[in-house]
Design a protein around this motif. Structure first.
Motif, mmCIF file in Angstrom:
data_model
loop_
_atom_site.group_PDB
_atom_site.id
_atom_site.type_symbol
_atom_site.label_atom_id
_atom_site.label_comp_id
_atom_site.label_asym_id
_atom_site.label_seq_id
_atom_site.Cartn_x
_atom_site.Cartn_y
_atom_site.Cartn_z
ATOM 1 N N ALA A 31 66.074 22.582 48.088
ATOM 2 C CA ALA A 31 66.164 23.879 47.407
ATOM 3 C C ALA A 31 65.508 23.808 46.031
ATOM 4 O O ALA A 31 64.760 24.717 45.637
ATOM 5 N N ARG A 58 61.593 23.595 46.444
ATOM 6 C CA ARG A 58 60.944 24.895 46.725
ATOM 7 C C ARG A 58 60.813 25.694 45.437
ATOM 8 O O ARG A 58 59.767 26.307 45.170
ATOM 9 N N ALA A 59 61.877 25.723 44.640
ATOM 10 C CA ALA A 59 61.847 26.498 43.394
ATOM 11 C C ALA A 59 60.831 25.916 42.408
ATOM 12 O O ALA A 59 60.077 26.653 41.765
ATOM 13 N N LEU A 98 66.553 31.173 53.383
ATOM 14 C CA LEU A 98 66.914 31.661 52.061
ATOM 15 C C LEU A 98 68.352 31.316 51.707
ATOM 16 O O LEU A 98 68.660 30.978 50.563
ATOM 17 N N ARG A 99 69.245 31.417 52.698
ATOM 18 C CA ARG A 99 70.677 31.324 52.391
ATOM 19 C C ARG A 99 71.450 31.091 53.684
ATOM 20 O O ARG A 99 71.087 31.614 54.740
ATOM 21 N N GLU A 154 72.488 32.391 59.034
ATOM 22 C CA GLU A 154 71.384 32.055 58.139
ATOM 23 C C GLU A 154 70.532 33.287 57.896
ATOM 24 O O GLU A 154 70.278 34.068 58.817
ATOM 25 N N ARG A 177 66.803 34.371 56.757
ATOM 26 C CA ARG A 177 65.487 33.750 56.722
ATOM 27 C C ARG A 177 64.381 34.759 56.457
ATOM 28 O O ARG A 177 64.438 35.895 56.936
ATOM 29 N N GLU A 197 60.980 34.918 47.715
ATOM 30 C CA GLU A 197 61.826 33.744 47.951
ATOM 31 C C GLU A 197 62.505 33.301 46.644
ATOM 32 O O GLU A 197 63.711 33.047 46.615
ATOM 33 N N ARG A 198 61.729 33.228 45.564
ATOM 34 C CA ARG A 198 62.298 32.789 44.295
ATOM 35 C C ARG A 198 63.346 33.782 43.798
ATOM 36 O O ARG A 198 64.384 33.395 43.252
ATOM 37 N N ARG A 247 66.799 33.951 46.347
ATOM 38 C CA ARG A 247 67.604 32.769 46.697
ATOM 39 C C ARG A 247 68.957 32.821 46.018
ATOM 40 O O ARG A 247 69.072 33.297 44.896
#
Length: 301
Positions: A69, A72-73, A165-166, A275, A277, A297-298, A301
Motif C-alpha cells: 500500500a 503504490r502511494a 483499493l480497499r 473488496e 477494485r 487511486e491515490r 484509498r
C-alpha cells in the motif's frame, strides 16, 4: 539514510500484481534472478519477510501487504511530481462510475478533494451497482470504474479484478443497540438486481434461516435510513456503519468480543469480506485515462 529504493518498491508491486517473480520480470525489464535479488534486498531493508513463496507463485505477508500500500502511494506521488515538474497537466473529461457501497459516508469528501487537486479534470460521476458498472465498462461507456466483489470461494469467478483499493468486512447491521427480533428475520435490502442481496438471500436459504424482505431501498443511503429507523436487519460493508446503526447483537446477551460466536448466538451466519477494485486498464487506453486512474487511486484509498 533510512527509506526504501523506488526500483525495489516498483518491483514489489509488479511481483504481487503478477503473482510470481517470473511473471513480474518482463514487466520491470529485469531477469527473474534480478527480481529475486531485489526482493531479497527489500526484505532485508524492511527487516522482515514480505513474500510467501510457494509452488504456484507468491503472496504477500501482512508486512508485505502494508508495504505494498505504501509502495503504490509512493510510486504514484513520484509520478505526479514528475508530471508537475515537467509541466504535464492532467486535464480532460472523465466518466467515473462508483458502486454505492464504496465508503458511503466519505465518497463525497474524497471526490471533492480530487476535484481540488485536479481542477482541469471534468468528472461525470455515476453511482451504480457493481454488475452494471462492469457491463458498462466492457461496452466502453465508462472510463474508470470502481466495483465491489464478495470474497467468497467461487463468488468472484469471471469478475474483472483490477487494482485493490480497499477490503472490508460485511456485517449484519440493525438500529444501534438492537438485538435480533424473534421470528423470521426482517431483512432490509436493495432491489433484486443487487449482487449483495442475491448473495445474502442464498446464504440465509443455505443456512435455513427464516426471513422476510421487510423493506426494499433504492440505494445504500435509503438502506441506512431504514436500518436506523429500526425497520429490520441488513447486511452491509463496514464503512456503511453510520450514526444510529450498529452491529447486530444476540438477544439477551451483552456484546461479545468473538464476532463469529456472537452471530451464532443471534442465529445468523458469519459473513465474508468484500473488496473494492478499480477495473483494469483497457488495451490501448488513452494516457489521460491511465493518469486519471492513478490520481483516483491515490485520492480514494
Amino acid at each position: 539514510m533510512s527509506g526504501f529504493d523506488l526500483d525495489q518498491l516498483r518491483t514489489l508491486v509488479a511481483v504481487l500484481d503478477a503473482g510470481s517473480l517470473t511473471a513480474a520480470a518482463p514487466k520491470v525489464f529485469l531477469s527473474q534472478s534480478s527480481v529475486s535479488e531485489q526482493m531479497r534486498k527489500l526484505e532485508e531493508r524492511a527487516g522482515q519477510p514480505l513474500l510467501i513463496r510457494g509452488k504456484t507463485g507468491v503472496i504477500a505477508t501482512p508486512a508485505g501487504e502494508r508495504l505494498l500500500a505504501h509502495a503504490r502511494a509512493i510510486l504514484a506521488l513520484s509520478a505526479e511530481a514528475y508530471r508537475d515538474l515537467r509541466g504535464v497537466a492532467l486535464r480532460g473529461e472523465l466518466r467515473l462510475c462508483i458502486t454505492d457501497y464504496f465508503r458511503p459516508g466519505d465518497v463525497a469528501r474524497l471526490l471533492r478533494r480530487l476535484n481540488e487537486q485536479y481542477p482541469q479534470v471534468r468528472m461525470h460521476v455515476t453511482i451504480m451497482k457493481s454488475g452494471a458498472i462492469e457491463a458498462a465498462y466492457e461496452r466502453g461507456e465508462v472510463d474508470v470504474g470502481i466495483s465491489m466483489v464478495i470474497q467468497e470461494r467461487g463468488a468472484s469467478k469471471g469478475r474483472a479484478q483490477g487494482l485493490l483499493l480497499r477490503r472490508e468486512s460485511l456485517l449484519w447491521m440493525a438500529a444501534e443497540g438492537a438485538s435480533r427480533p424473534s421470528g423470521p428475520l426482517p431483512l432490509l435490502a436493495l432491489p433484486e438486481t443487487c449482487a449483495l442481496r442475491q448473495y445474502v438471500e442464498r446464504l440465509l436459504a443455505r443456512r435455513a434461516v427464516p426471513y422476510v424482505v421487510a423493506h426494499v431501498a433504492s440505494g445504500v443511503a435509503g438502506l441506512q435510513l431504514a436500518i436506523a429507523a429500526g425497520l429490520g436487519v441488513a447486511c452491509l460493508n463496514e464503512s456503511a456503519l453510520a450514526p444510529g446503526i450498529g452491529r447486530l447483537q444476540a438477544a439477551g446477551l451483552p456484546p461479545l468480543p468473538d464476532v463469529e460466536f456472537r452471530l451464532q448466538a443471534a442465529g445468523l451466519p458469519p459473513l465474508p469480506d468484500v473488496e473494492f477494485r478499480l477495473l483494469p486498464p483497457r488495451p490501448g487506453e488513452d494516457p489521460f485515462i491511465g493518469q486519471a486512474r492513478e490520481a483516483i487511486e491515490r485520492a480514494l484509498r
